[in-house]
Design an enzyme around this catalytic site. Structure first.
Site, PDB file in Angstrom:
ATOM      1  N   ALA A 164      -6.039 -37.857  55.153  1.00  0.00           N
ATOM      2  CA  ALA A 164      -5.212 -37.216  53.931  1.00  0.00           C
ATOM      3  C   ALA A 164      -3.494 -36.536  54.472  1.00  0.00           C
ATOM      4  CB  ALA A 164      -6.471 -36.123  53.229  1.00  0.00           C
ATOM      5  N   SER A 165      -3.232 -36.868  53.384  1.00  0.00           N
ATOM      6  CA  SER A 165      -1.320 -37.145  53.395  1.00  0.00           C
ATOM      7  C   SER A 165      -1.328 -35.398  52.842  1.00  0.00           C
ATOM      8  CB  SER A 165      -0.596 -37.564  52.037  1.00  0.00           C
ATOM      9  OG  SER A 165      -0.701 -38.577  52.407  1.00  0.00           O
ATOM     10  N   ALA A 166      -0.116 -34.480  53.526  1.00  0.00           N
ATOM     11  CA  ALA A 166       0.426 -33.496  53.807  1.00  0.00           C
ATOM     12  C   ALA A 166       0.525 -33.354  52.224  1.00  0.00           C
ATOM     13  CB  ALA A 166       1.520 -32.999  53.643  1.00  0.00           C
TER      14      ALA A 166
END
Length: 393
Positions: free
Chosen positions: A99-101
């Protein structure tokens, strides 16, 4: 832990996350994205088991709920799958989905400029959170998201359904896009690419936007935002943000001693005054430029290589494993280094030429570069499309 306490903790966490994201962005988040963050909470999409730290140790929500919640609402990426979903046993662990920043998620959503009614194609569903945010703003039924991993696609689809989000989740190769719901107003990738897949051009309307993280074998860095024209070509600038996992069908798995260097190689010896860390260190601007000019070259450091008089060695090689170079540092001198080269291409000479070109053009940052893509090819440029960069490889 009672439900009210969980709800209160989450409200506090969301407020804190939105504050951190806004502090990272040059302009405040649009109100519709803030509403999306509240209505499509990240915690509803991050799986029950995540992987933390350099060792990618598993963290289960049921066993460590506070640790899990802190990781979910930190302004940082969260590894959600390792080793393409296979059990690593005691072997090497590597991140295969995350899950990307949140700050880069909302930066990309801002750059994408999605509006109500836009038809959006997302490449790389992952957890489904990004698709949920997109659907909240673009509207029900306007988002199609493609995921190559069947298990991830199924899990993301279930999470979206549980939150009442209407989006079309497709299992398939993101490089092929999805013609079923084309044409699209916007296309966004959540994985990096080394070359823009041509099917994307044909599935986005003229005037539509393609936004994708970028990677060269030299460095994973940069966002590319292109606009599609009436001919089906696309062009646009880079920006200096992001580091995403590479699209699976563009991966390479190369190791110096396993795939490149052979016992019978007889390299040529020379010297250089270009410090090897100058092109492989903290300066991402020069790394980005070298990666654009040398499109098929990668590097790796080898500390303490058990070679007399060598403290560290920088290896440079082509992705087809036919040419390589090694630059040795003796741990003392900073102005003279021994170079070994083998193969049809003198790779360190090419690196020196790319670095010299970058200096000659006033050390440009990624924002000064762009890319133009047609059905038959692509070309990188500096400042404008009529100033192509001298690409090698």
């Amino acid at each position: 832990m009672t439900t009210p306490n969980v709800a209160t903790s989450e409200r506090i966490a969301i407020r804190g996350l939105l504050g951190a994201v806004n502090a990272d962005l040059e302009t405040p988040m649009r109100p519709e994205w803030e509403r999306a963050a509240w209505n499509v909470p990240r915690s509803a999409f991050v799986p029950e088991r995540i992987f933390l730290g350099d060792g990618l140790e598993p963290c289960n929500r049921a066993d460590a709920p506070e640790t899990w919640l802190r990781a979910v609402y930190a302004n940082d990426s969260v590894v959600t799958q390792i080793n393409d979903g296979q059990d690593p046993d005691d072997g090497e662990r590597w991140a295969s989905s995350s899950a990307s920043a949140p700050s880069i998620v909302f930066r990309m959503l801002h750059m994408l400029d999605v509006r109500d009614g836009h038809r959006v194609l997302e490449i790389g569903t992952g957890t489904g959170w990004n698709a949920g945010l997109l659907a909240h703003v673009a509207g029900p039924g306007n988002v199609t998201t493609v995921e190559v991993d069947p298990a991830l696609a199924a899990e993301a689809g279930e999470r979206l359904r549980k939150k009442g989000v209407t989006a079309d989740v497709v299992t398939g190769d993101g490089a092929e896009g999805h013609t079923g719901n084309a044409p699209y107003d916007r296309l966004v990738a959540t994985c990096s690419v080394r070359s823009v897949p041509r099917p994307w051009l044909t599935q986005v309307k003229p005037g539509g936007v393609i936004l994708t993280p970028w990677e060269s074998p030299w460095v994973c860095y940069g966002l590319l935002r292109m606009t599609v024209d009436d001919t089906g070509a696309a062009s646009g600038p880079f920006s200096p943000h992001s580091a995403f996992m590479l699209m699976r069908n563009q991966r390479t798995d190369l190791r110096i001693y396993r795939d490149v260097v052979r016992d019978d190689h007889q390299p040529d010896e020379s010297t250089t005054d270009l410090p090897p860390w100058r092109v492989s260190g903290d300066d991402l601007a020069v790394q980005f430029a070298v990666g654009l000019l040398l499109r098929d070259v990668w590097w790796t450091w080898h500390d303490n290589p058990d070679v007399e008089g060598v403290a560290s060695r920088l290896w440079v090689a082509t992705t087809d494993a036919t040419s390589w170079a090694a630059v040795d540092w003796d741990g003392k001198s900073d102005d003279r280094f021994t170079v070994w080269q083998h193969g049809p291409r003198p790779l360190w000479n090419e690196v020196e030429a790319a670095h010299a070109w970058w200096r000659l053009h006033d050390r440009p940052d990624p924002e000064r570069f762009g890319l133009s893509v047609t059905a038959t090819g692509e070309s990188a440029w500096l400042d404008s499309p009529d100033q192509p960069v001298p690409v090698t490889g």
